[in-house]
Design a protein around this motif. Structure first.
Motif, PDB file in Angstrom:
ATOM      1  N   THR C  37     -30.071  93.633  -0.083  1.00  0.00           N
ATOM      2  CA  THR C  37     -31.515  93.808  -0.413  1.00  0.00           C
ATOM      3  C   THR C  37     -31.773  93.430  -1.932  1.00  0.00           C
ATOM      4  OG1 THR C  37     -31.909  95.291   1.198  1.00  0.00           O
ATOM      5  CG2 THR C  37     -33.255  95.278  -0.701  1.00  0.00           C
ATOM      6  N   GLN C  82     -37.387  95.908   3.915  1.00  0.00           N
ATOM      7  CA  GLN C  82     -36.732  96.768   4.761  1.00  0.00           C
ATOM      8  C   GLN C  82     -37.736  97.865   5.174  1.00  0.00           C
ATOM      9  OE1 GLN C  82     -33.195  97.426   3.104  1.00  0.00           O
ATOM     10  NE2 GLN C  82     -32.465  98.202   4.930  1.00  0.00           N
ATOM     11  N   ASP C 156     -35.703  91.060   5.585  1.00  0.00           N
ATOM     12  CA  ASP C 156     -34.892  92.001   5.460  1.00  0.00           C
ATOM     13  C   ASP C 156     -34.847  92.727   6.704  1.00  0.00           C
ATOM     14  OD1 ASP C 156     -32.652  93.638   4.357  1.00  0.00           O
ATOM     15  OD2 ASP C 156     -34.001  94.020   2.436  1.00  0.00           O
TER      16      ASP C 156
ATOM     17  N   GLY E 134     -31.333 100.989   1.862  1.00  0.00           N
ATOM     18  CA  GLY E 134     -31.698 101.347   3.167  1.00  0.00           C
ATOM     19  C   GLY E 134     -31.037 102.066   4.050  1.00  0.00           C
TER      20      GLY E 134
HETATM   21 MG   LIG Z   1     -31.076  96.783   2.493  1.00  0.00          MG
END
Ligand SMILES: [Mg+2]
Ligand SMILES: Nc1ncnc2c1ncn2[C@@H]1O[C@H](COP(=O)(O)OP(=O)(O)OP(=O)(O)O)[C@@H](O)[C@H]1O
Ligand SMILES: Nc1ncnc2c1ncn2[C@@H]1O[C@H](COP(=O)(O)OP(=O)(O)OP(=O)(O)O)[C@@H](O)[C@H]1O
Ligand SMILES: [Mg+2]
Lengths: 239, 231, 219, 231, 219
Positions: C37, C82, C156, E134
């Motif tokens: 990310t 995400q 993502d 995440g």
């Molecule tokens: Mg990520």
């Protein structure tokens, strides 16, 4: 021509009752529309200094009239020390205090007991200034100073007494007269303090009509009304 | 309760005009400033922040006096504005609006700033990846999401503008029909021994006006919240 | 062509990635916390590299030594986050339309219909994000990015919260997009997904590129 | 700039005491009320909301007068408090604090309410599934997340309390050493033709105090924001 | 034993689900938008059914006809949300410790170490959620729920954003938890995952239970 037929008066807020009635009489007689802006004399004097559209200034004390004259915003020859007033000692209607003989050496502090004495701010409110001067002259100030509750204006002092929050108060006789919640228990001798004077004058930018209005303020008709509200008329009335 | 006199009507309408004008004109400036304070770092930021709060800290009379010295007809800015742009504040209702606007400005700015600070920056990032220039991000994401704060600020500001009187009466005096608002009319009445009843009536009217503004703002806020949270 | 050669320090985590990708779909593969990310945030312009260069099709987007940093809204790079990041104050239709409005593109209702049909979100257009399920939200975010007509698309884990059935519908569409020529950077931890879609793989581990090449590197 | 006189010092210290007291005592009530207004629906909510805003809408003198009627020694509540609990507000610094607290209450409540409304309810839900009772949810999630609003409200309230004078002087009048705050001292000075210089000095002191409070609150807010957003 | 028999209307979406599960892990399987999250929100007590009954181990949690609704904090049901919902003002350690504090349980540092090790989040304890990736966020959320020692655990796609490697580490742990006797409701759209973990499957489609039974129903 419509311009000619209107005047703007800057007047001390404590004059409201009497002046409203006089203006109504003047308007009825001359067909001139009178607009009055009531505020603290200090604010009014400063506003006139800043070019306010006032034709006539009615101050609650001499200091602010002198201030305005010093700033060259007042038509000095038109100035008249129109009204006088006296200061009185008041107590709540149901108070046991009554008939106080106010003279040299009178013990205000003992009279108040553990209560407070309400008056206008002794630095800034005219009634307070006169009260302090009088008490100093009579030799009662020092002992009583701690007991003073200084209100923002005379009306507020009057309210404190009327509500029974303060045991005593020192206010103008005109105000005391109009408030049913208080009684006058003594009058300060006129020679105990500087003369209480309400000067009036036209401004340097006044409309010609202003002089006519000032003349009316000195008339018998005006005197009757001012008398009714308890003001002392300091000039000989014209008819 | 007796009738409302024509003079009182004049004061009521003037108050409404002054408060609405003050709020509407101050709001865009308030939003801009709130954004600056919330999202930018710059030299003199604390000073600017303090300046905004000043009308709250000083006795209103002082603010009014400073306004008189600045925006009066003979004042520094006032003279210039009158000579060059023909804008006169002195002893006009516009001056009352100016005084109310300045007095309510801190109350307007704070909630807006708070709401802008609370906007999720990830949404602003999403907006920029979709091609929104910074001003578009602000207009389409930040501002709508800060709407509850804008409304809260406007209500506080409006309420304050209705109640303001110390700065107004010191700056533009208390001229019926021109600068006498409900609040200064109440003041005049209170100065007279027999004015309490009339003052009480005007107090009730102030309350009604403010209630109206509050209820309207709650209604808008509720709609805005519904929109934001989707249920 | 995408060229990335950057370093970035985030707390104790350091990212040092350098790769070039001719591929139409660059698959970014790596474990949780590998730096995927962070890397695409830099490509999108949302995060500035501490040092390095990012260039797309010959245009320099970031070059710290020359002080170049093109701002995100000028990059025309679409991004499916995400976390979906839908605008809560806009309904689904307005969310989908947002990129078009910001870029002042003409309305293209055929395209809108095609994408809402594909993602099966046609029935949600009047609803606000707060009333969507997790997967629905992700699909709207995908649609929103597609409809902004970017020249590069960053994804993502776009299919992370979708069921197999849905995935199998959407993947072929992404393959078609790829074949139509829209380049993508596709983040996923699903090797199977990447095998179908990616033409080139960048494997990240602890902030370093550990493998680079065709889909064969996904052992 | 000449020296600060002992009388002025007294007024300054009293102002600080009054403003700090008013803010500290009002804050918990403000938080409670803000929570009620933000999160509960109940009968009379609009009326309560309007009541909170009242001190803003009314001229301060009117609020002061109402306080006198209610909390004066002969007032409805005041008499009861004095007789039963020995709490006296009339002509005491506590009365000044009461007046300042009430005048600044709307400014305190609004930002807090705004921040509470902005707290993500999904986090509150998460907290409850982890076993937190409603008050625990409030204490460990809602309130900490609403902290920026609490700080903003406290700053606005404190600034207002420093500047408040109309209601205070009407309620407890102006007794040096007991109820004369900086603001009422400034007001007295400005009413006298030669008081401008001294007033100017006190105005500067007010500004310094308010700046101090602002800078302190910004510092806290910055820390709070850092905590909330993690960077 | 979990008994659910509820109806709920959400906009145009209607959920009517009735099932009983003796199973230690009830797998909730269904496409995006099928109603999985809504259903477990009701089990957690975060959403009240329009009509119906929810009972756990003989204790009635919801019974609309009798006006019974046990509030979430009294249910002792842990919940791993689809969106992690970590507390942004608390660091990872405080997030993990939250449930223990609220329930006034004794500290159990052995358990804490076991779980942070398993989830590989031991290095993140001092960090705030805003600085997590995440997948890290999702793992902390899982740890937080586990550490609150619930009597039932609701898991809404808990491994959705994790890579294969990580999944293969965590799944066996969940299996062990299951075998230790903590019942779960496990939402997933990954049939393979459910086959490993679930002892009973509830298949949802458009808000209706379409199949019920052992893992064999996952064709
Ligand atoms: Mg990520
Ligand atoms: N602001 C920050 N401060 C400190 N560390 C950070 C910050 N942001 C991210 N990190 C750390 O950097 C590492 C890479 O994060 P990143 O979000 O890029 O991972 P990722 O590959 O996308 O993982 P995932 O698959 O879990 O989303 C992680 O270990 C994360 O904890
Ligand atoms: N508040 C609401 N108002 C209207 N519709 C809603 C609301 N909440 C959810 N829905 C709808 O109900 C349906 C079920 O939602 P739910 O979140 O339970 O789905 P899900 O099975 O968890 O899906 P996913 O796998 O995508 O998370 C969806 O179609 C959603 O759009
Ligand atoms: Mg879901």
């Amino acid at each position: 021509a419509a311009q000619e037929k209107s005047l703007t008066i800057f007047a001390a807020a404590s004059m409201k009752n009497a002046l409203d009635e006089i203006d109504a009489a003047y308007a009825a007689k001359n067909g001139v529309k009178i607009t009055v802006s009531y505020a603290a004399s200090s604010a009014l004097a400063r506003q006139i200094e800043q070019g306010a559209p006032a034709d006539v200034f009615i101050s609650a004390d001499i200091d602010w009239m002198d201030y305005a004259i010093g700033k060259k915003t007042i038509n000095e020859p038109s100035r008249v020390n129109l009204l006088g007033n006296s200061i009185v000692l008041i107590a709540p209607k149901d108070s046991k205090i009554d008939n106080v003989n106010i003279g040299p050496g009178f013990d205000l502090s003992r009279l108040a007991g553990d209560g407070r004495i309400a008056t206008g701010d002794v630095k800034s409110v005219p009634a307070g200034k006169y009260a302090k001067a009088a008490l100093q002259k009579l030799g009662s100030w020092q002992a009583a100073e701690q007991k003073f509750a200084m209100a923002v204006d005379v009306r507020a002092a009057l309210t404190l007494v009327a509500r029974g929050e303060a045991a005593l108060g020192i206010v103008y006789s005109t105000d005391a007269k109009a408030e049913p919640g208080v009684k006058v228990v003594g009058t300060f001798p006129a020679d105990s303090h500087p003369a209480i004077i309400y000067p009036v004058a036209a401004t340097t930018t006044a409309k010609p009509q202003a002089l006519n209005y000032l003349a009316f303020l000195r008339s018998t008709a005006a005197k009757t009304i001012f008398d009714k509200y308890g003001f002392k008329f300091l000039v000989s009335p014209s008819t | 309760m007796s009738e409302i006199s024509p003079a009182e009507w004049t004061a009521i309408l003037l108050s409404l005009r002054v408060a609405i004008m003050a709020t509407l004109v101050a709001t865009p400036f308030g939003i801009g400033l709130a954004w600056l304070l919330a999202r930018r770092e710059f030299w003199g930021k604390s000073v600017l922040d303090a300046l905004v709060h000043l009308p709250l800290v000083l006795p209103p009379v002082v603010t009014g006096y400073l306004l008189l010295l600045t925006f009066g007809r003979r004042g520094l800015v006032g003279a210039w504005l009158a000579d060059n742009l023909g804008i006169v504040f002195a002893f006009r209702w516009t001056g009352a609006a100016l005084a109310c606007g300045i007095m309510s400005f801190p109350l307007l700015v704070r909630p807006i700033r708070l709401s802008i600070e609370a906007v999720d920056r990830r949404l602003e990032q999403a907006s920029s990846t979709l091609g929104a220039a910074p001003w578009q991000v602000f207009a389409t994401v930040t501002l709508p999401l800060a709407l509850p704060g804008v409304l809260a600020g406007m209500v506080l500001g409006f309420a304050k503008a209705i109640g303001e009187f110390g700065a107004t009466i010191t700056f533009v005096s208390n001229i019926p029909g021109e600068t006498q608002t409900i609040s200064s009319a109440i003041y005049s009445l209170i100065q007279a021994p027999d004015g309490d009843a009339a003052a009480g009536r005007l107090v009730l009217i102030s309350i009604v006006i403010a209630m109206g503004a509050l209820i309207a703002s709650e209604w808008f806020a509720r709609r805005a919240t519904k929109r934001l949270h989707g249920n | 062509m995408l060229r990335v050669d950057v370093t970035k320090q985030l707390g104790e985590f350091s990212l040092e990635a350098s790769f070039e990708s001719q591929g139409r779909v660059t698959g970014l593969f790596g474990a949780s916390g590998a730096g995927k990310t962070s890397l695409i945030n830099m490509i999108a312009g949302l995060m500035r590299p501490d040092r390095g260069v990012i260039a797309l099709d010959g245009e320099t987007l970031d070059d710290t030594s020359a002080g170049v940093h093109v701002r995100p809204h000028r990059r025309r790079i679409g991004y499916v986050f995400q976390d979906a990041r839908l605008f809560p104050h806009l309904d689904v239709r307005q969310n989908l339309d947002y990129g078009r409005r910001m870029n002042r593109l003409a309305t293209d209702s055929a395209q809108l219909t095609r994408i809402t049909d594909l993602l099966d979100i046609g029935g949600l257009l009047e609803r606000r994000p707060g009333k969507l399920s997790g997967g629905e939200r992700q699909r709207v975010a995908l649609g929103r990015a597609l409809l902004s007509k970017p020249r590069l698309l960053l994804l993502d884990e776009p299919l992370g919260s979708l069921d197999e059935g849905r995935k199998e519908e959407i993947l072929p569409y992404l393959v078609r997009l790829r074949d139509e020529g829209i380049p993508m950077v596709y983040v996923s931890h699903d090797a199977a997904e990447l095998r179908q879609l990616a033409t080139q793989i960048v494997m990240l581990k602890h902030g370093r590129v550990t493998a680079l090449g065709g889909v064969k590197v996904l052992t």
